[in-house]
Design a protein around this motif. Structure first.
Motif, PDB file in Angstrom:
ATOM      1  N   HIS A   1     -16.213  -5.288 -49.234  1.00  0.00           N
ATOM      2  CA  HIS A   1     -17.014  -4.200 -48.651  1.00  0.00           C
ATOM      3  C   HIS A   1     -18.371  -4.700 -48.142  1.00  0.00           C
ATOM      4  O   HIS A   1     -19.035  -4.021 -47.377  1.00  0.00           O
ATOM      5  CB  HIS A   1     -17.194  -3.061 -49.668  1.00  0.00           C
ATOM      6  N   GLU A   2     -18.768  -5.933 -48.564  1.00  0.00           N
ATOM      7  CA  GLU A   2     -20.054  -6.467 -48.086  1.00  0.00           C
ATOM      8  C   GLU A   2     -19.868  -7.397 -46.883  1.00  0.00           C
ATOM      9  O   GLU A   2     -20.837  -7.879 -46.302  1.00  0.00           O
ATOM     10  CB  GLU A   2     -20.748  -7.276 -49.203  1.00  0.00           C
ATOM     11  N   TYR A   3     -18.628  -7.707 -46.549  1.00  0.00           N
ATOM     12  CA  TYR A   3     -18.351  -8.702 -45.490  1.00  0.00           C
ATOM     13  C   TYR A   3     -18.570  -8.074 -44.117  1.00  0.00           C
ATOM     14  O   TYR A   3     -18.161  -6.936 -43.870  1.00  0.00           O
ATOM     15  CB  TYR A   3     -16.896  -9.170 -45.637  1.00  0.00           C
ATOM     16  N   ASN A   4     -19.213  -8.834 -43.228  1.00  0.00           N
ATOM     17  CA  ASN A   4     -19.457  -8.305 -41.872  1.00  0.00           C
ATOM     18  C   ASN A   4     -18.436  -8.881 -40.876  1.00  0.00           C
ATOM     19  O   ASN A   4     -18.588 -10.011 -40.408  1.00  0.00           O
ATOM     20  CB  ASN A   4     -20.888  -8.632 -41.424  1.00  0.00           C
ATOM     21  N   PHE A   5     -17.422  -8.078 -40.566  1.00  0.00           N
ATOM     22  CA  PHE A   5     -16.384  -8.503 -39.612  1.00  0.00           C
ATOM     23  C   PHE A   5     -16.842  -8.332 -38.159  1.00  0.00           C
ATOM     24  O   PHE A   5     -16.085  -8.609 -37.245  1.00  0.00           O
ATOM     25  CB  PHE A   5     -15.102  -7.686 -39.821  1.00  0.00           C
ATOM     26  N   ASP A   6     -18.064  -7.848 -37.970  1.00  0.00           N
ATOM     27  CA  ASP A   6     -18.541  -7.595 -36.602  1.00  0.00           C
ATOM     28  C   ASP A   6     -19.606  -8.598 -36.176  1.00  0.00           C
ATOM     29  O   ASP A   6     -20.238  -8.435 -35.121  1.00  0.00           O
ATOM     30  CB  ASP A   6     -19.057  -6.142 -36.498  1.00  0.00           C
ATOM     31  N   HIS A   7     -19.785  -9.636 -37.009  1.00  0.00           N
ATOM     32  CA  HIS A   7     -20.743 -10.706 -36.678  1.00  0.00           C
ATOM     33  C   HIS A   7     -19.989 -11.797 -35.900  1.00  0.00           C
ATOM     34  O   HIS A   7     -18.848 -12.113 -36.245  1.00  0.00           O
ATOM     35  CB  HIS A   7     -21.326 -11.275 -37.980  1.00  0.00           C
ATOM     36  N   PRO A   8     -20.615 -12.408 -34.880  1.00  0.00           N
ATOM     37  CA  PRO A   8     -19.912 -13.470 -34.135  1.00  0.00           C
ATOM     38  C   PRO A   8     -19.413 -14.604 -35.034  1.00  0.00           C
ATOM     39  O   PRO A   8     -18.375 -15.215 -34.756  1.00  0.00           O
ATOM     40  CB  PRO A   8     -20.970 -13.981 -33.152  1.00  0.00           C
ATOM     41  N   ASN A   9     -20.136 -14.872 -36.152  1.00  0.00           N
ATOM     42  CA  ASN A   9     -19.706 -15.971 -37.034  1.00  0.00           C
ATOM     43  C   ASN A   9     -18.449 -15.639 -37.834  1.00  0.00           C
ATOM     44  O   ASN A   9     -17.906 -16.509 -38.515  1.00  0.00           O
ATOM     45  CB  ASN A   9     -20.822 -16.344 -38.024  1.00  0.00           C
ATOM     46  N   ALA A  10     -17.997 -14.382 -37.765  1.00  0.00           N
ATOM     47  CA  ALA A  10     -16.756 -14.017 -38.476  1.00  0.00           C
ATOM     48  C   ALA A  10     -15.538 -14.637 -37.775  1.00  0.00           C
ATOM     49  O   ALA A  10     -14.442 -14.640 -38.326  1.00  0.00           O
ATOM     50  CB  ALA A  10     -16.619 -12.504 -38.539  1.00  0.00           C
ATOM     51  N   PHE A  11     -15.742 -15.141 -36.555  1.00  0.00           N
ATOM     52  CA  PHE A  11     -14.620 -15.667 -35.765  1.00  0.00           C
ATOM     53  C   PHE A  11     -14.646 -17.198 -35.707  1.00  0.00           C
ATOM     54  O   PHE A  11     -15.723 -17.807 -35.636  1.00  0.00           O
ATOM     55  CB  PHE A  11     -14.686 -15.137 -34.323  1.00  0.00           C
ATOM     56  N   ASP A  12     -13.456 -17.791 -35.672  1.00  0.00           N
ATOM     57  CA  ASP A  12     -13.319 -19.241 -35.514  1.00  0.00           C
ATOM     58  C   ASP A  12     -13.291 -19.551 -34.005  1.00  0.00           C
ATOM     59  O   ASP A  12     -12.223 -19.709 -33.404  1.00  0.00           O
ATOM     60  CB  ASP A  12     -12.017 -19.696 -36.212  1.00  0.00           C
ATOM     61  N   THR A  13     -14.489 -19.620 -33.431  1.00  0.00           N
ATOM     62  CA  THR A  13     -14.596 -19.800 -31.974  1.00  0.00           C
ATOM     63  C   THR A  13     -14.152 -21.204 -31.554  1.00  0.00           C
ATOM     64  O   THR A  13     -13.636 -21.392 -30.451  1.00  0.00           O
ATOM     65  CB  THR A  13     -16.043 -19.496 -31.522  1.00  0.00           C
ATOM     66  N   GLU A  14     -14.325 -22.195 -32.458  1.00  0.00           N
ATOM     67  CA  GLU A  14     -13.887 -23.562 -32.121  1.00  0.00           C
ATOM     68  C   GLU A  14     -12.368 -23.585 -31.910  1.00  0.00           C
ATOM     69  O   GLU A  14     -11.879 -24.217 -30.970  1.00  0.00           O
ATOM     70  CB  GLU A  14     -14.260 -24.566 -33.240  1.00  0.00           C
ATOM     71  N   LEU A  15     -11.646 -22.853 -32.766  1.00  0.00           N
ATOM     72  CA  LEU A  15     -10.179 -22.808 -32.631  1.00  0.00           C
ATOM     73  C   LEU A  15      -9.782 -22.104 -31.334  1.00  0.00           C
ATOM     74  O   LEU A  15      -8.897 -22.562 -30.611  1.00  0.00           O
ATOM     75  CB  LEU A  15      -9.567 -22.084 -33.851  1.00  0.00           C
ATOM     76  N   LEU A  16     -10.485 -21.014 -31.026  1.00  0.00           N
ATOM     77  CA  LEU A  16     -10.206 -20.294 -29.764  1.00  0.00           C
ATOM     78  C   LEU A  16     -10.426 -21.227 -28.569  1.00  0.00           C
ATOM     79  O   LEU A  16      -9.593 -21.298 -27.655  1.00  0.00           O
ATOM     80  CB  LEU A  16     -11.119 -19.064 -29.650  1.00  0.00           C
TER      81      LEU A  16
END
Ligand code: ADP
Ligand code: C5P
Length: 248
Positions: free
Chosen positions: A77-92
């Motif tokens: 409930h404390e995790y921010n799934f809407d922050h850019p760092n939530a994504f593995d952009t290097e893999l993308l």
């Protein structure tokens, strides 16, 4: 036989210095950003259904969510799934690099209920058009740099929240209290801090999302025109190779 294949055979049979292989045809890459439940996926599906003569692949940024660690899962409930760092952009970026080079890739499928990558990955083949869709897909300059067309889906926040409640309680295993708490704690603040500011990078802003048939028609027409020009440019650049072959 298409004209590029004919040119390739011609170059090979003439043994010119550029005759080994033609450069891989570059795909047309479209980025579609916007707040949660703004209608990004619905808009992408409408574009895809109207581009029936082209090979189009939709790549969701959600597939590239980092799986939270066991520790973080305990306090989800404390995790921010809407922050850019939530994504593995290097893999993308590495997947897109391979696809642009004509290689197939395997990308994760995301499980919103378990907050993790599903066991079954998704195989993606090289294509004419790629649509990259996600809340912060216009945030990283390296990802924006891949795109030929950038779109921002702009829907009213109250409409988005009501759709999100409906969707997350039906499809993503949440209850209304979870959805409202997450919305106030991280979804809305991150929308204002990271998502809305990327609207300035968009070439096209679609008010009212999927209700805006006129905007979607115009986008489809633009993509078709650009794809035509793309092919023509490739042919011109190969004709240039023939001329330089003859001059040497
Ligand atoms: P996003 O990809 O931006 O999160 P979706 O396209 O998945 O948004 O839409 C979120 C929810 O809202 C889905 O359940 C979808 O069916 C619904 N929806 C999207 N656009 C509309 C619309 N124009 N009218 C009614 N419902 C819509
Ligand atoms: O489909 P949509 O663009 O709405 O997906 C992004 C949203 O999914 C984000 O706003 C994020 O809060 C939510 N999300 C979630 N749980 C996850 C991963 C993402 O609620 N495990």
């Amino acid at each position: 036989m298409d004209s590029l294949t004919e040119l390739d055979s011609f170059l090979k049979s003439n043994g010119g210095p550029h005759s080994s292989t033609l450069p891989h045809k570059q795909p047309f890459v479209i980025g579609v950003a916007g707040g949660t439940a703004s209608g990004k996926t619905t808009v992408c599906n409408m574009i895809i259904s109207q581009l029936h003569d082209q090979r189009v692949v939709l790549v969701n940024q959600d597939s590239f969510y980092h799986p939270p660690s066991v520790e973080k899962l305990k306090k989800i409930h404390e995790y921010n799934f809407d922050h850019p760092n939530a994504f593995d952009t290097e893999l993308l970026l590495s997947c897109m690099e391979k696809l642009k080079n004509g290689e197939a890739v395997s990308i994760p499928n995301y499980d919103f209920k378990g907050h993790k990558r599903s066991e079954q990955a998704r195989q993606i083949n090289p294509s004419d058009v790629f649509i990259l869709e996600g809340i912060v897909i216009l945030h990283d300059p390296r990802v924006r740099g891949l795109m030929n067309l950038k779109i921002f889906v702009d829907s009213d926040s109250d409409v988005r929240l009501s759709r999100r409640i409906q969707r997350d309680t039906v499809e993503r295993g949440r209850n209304i209290e979870n959805v409202l708490d997450q919305y106030a704690r991280s979804v809305k603040p991150s929308f204002e801090e990271f998502i809305l500011p990327t609207k300035k990078y968009a070439d096209i802003i679609i008010p009212r999302g999927a209700d805006n048939d006129v905007a979607i028609d115009l986008i489809v027409q633009h993509i078709c025109t650009k794809l035509g020009q793309h092919d023509l440019c490739k042919i011109y650049s190969n004709v240039f190779v023939i001329f330089s072959t003859f001059q040497i």
